[in-house]
Motif scaffolding. Structure first.
Motif, short mmCIF file in Angstrom:
data_model
loop_
_atom_site.label_atom_id
_atom_site.label_comp_id
_atom_site.label_asym_id
_atom_site.label_seq_id
_atom_site.Cartn_x
_atom_site.Cartn_y
_atom_site.Cartn_z
N LYS A 58 0.81 -0.86 0.06
CA LYS A 58 0.12 -0.27 -0.29
C LYS A 58 0.75 1.24 0.00
O LYS A 58 0.29 2.22 -0.77
N LYS A 59 2.06 1.60 1.28
CA LYS A 59 2.61 2.50 0.82
C LYS A 59 3.08 2.12 -0.24
O LYS A 59 3.40 3.41 -0.67
N ALA A 61 2.53 1.84 -3.59
CA ALA A 61 1.72 1.98 -4.66
C ALA A 61 1.47 3.54 -4.12
O ALA A 61 0.56 4.33 -5.65
N GLU A 62 1.56 3.92 -3.16
CA GLU A 62 0.70 5.49 -2.56
C GLU A 62 1.61 6.82 -3.44
O GLU A 62 2.10 7.99 -2.86
N GLY A 63 3.18 5.61 -3.48
CA GLY A 63 4.63 6.35 -4.11
C GLY A 63 5.38 6.51 -3.01
O GLY A 63 6.69 7.57 -2.67
N ILE A 64 5.37 6.24 -1.67
CA ILE A 64 5.89 6.45 -0.39
C ILE A 64 7.60 5.72 -0.48
O ILE A 64 7.29 3.98 -0.57
#
Length: 158
Positions: free
Chosen positions: A18-19, A21-24
């Motif tokens: 998730k991280k 995928a959010e660009g983090i």
């Protein structure tokens, strides 16, 4: 080669996916449990005398130490503790190439959680392998058959 193949991306936690995928970008704390789980897979394969290939972005020297020696490498900053069973013998293959070639390949990838925008953070984090690590560096500017041949040659030369 007839070896088992593991893609390290398949073993990221839902939180890590998730991280990303959010660009983090992931940090060391995010990666440590993932690397320990990958070490356990390699250790299990080694115990059953099964050769394996792991595709993994082991960007830092410490990450590669964890793959070789497990969690003990984190505390000791070494690939194993005295008296412990020998660390795993791993040949690291550093696929090296310009960011634009790798970015082009990432752009073609579909359905993956890591966006191409995170590539720069990986280059910023990268600590290329160096002695005394057991590694070879292979240029991504070569053709796929040339890359495979170079890796196979290194494996069979011991």
């Amino acid at each position: 080669l007839g070896w088992r193949f593991y893609d390290a991306d398949d073993y990221h936690s839902p939180e890590n996916k998730k991280k990303m995928a959010e660009g983090i970008p992931l940090n060391d704390e995010d990666r440590t449990p993932w690397l320990c789980a990958l070490h356990d897979i390699l250790k299990r394969e080694d115990a059953s005398r099964q050769d394996a290939i792991l595709a993994c972005s082991a960007l830092k020297k410490m990450y590669r130490r964890v793959l070789v020696g497990g969690a003990s490498a984190i505390e000791s900053n070494q690939p194993g503790q005295p008296g412990e069973k020998a660390a795993l013998k791993i040949l690291f293959v550093h696929l090296d190439g310009p960011i634009d070639i790798i970015a082009g390949r990432l752009e073609k990838r579909r359905g993956h959680f890591m966006p191409p925008g995170l590539l720069k953070s990986q280059f910023d984090t990268l600590e290329p392998p160096s002695a005394p690590e057991n590694f070879i560096t292979v240029s991504l500017e070569k053709s796929l058959p040339e890359i495979v041949l170079e890796i196979e040659s290194a494996i069979f030369q011991g």
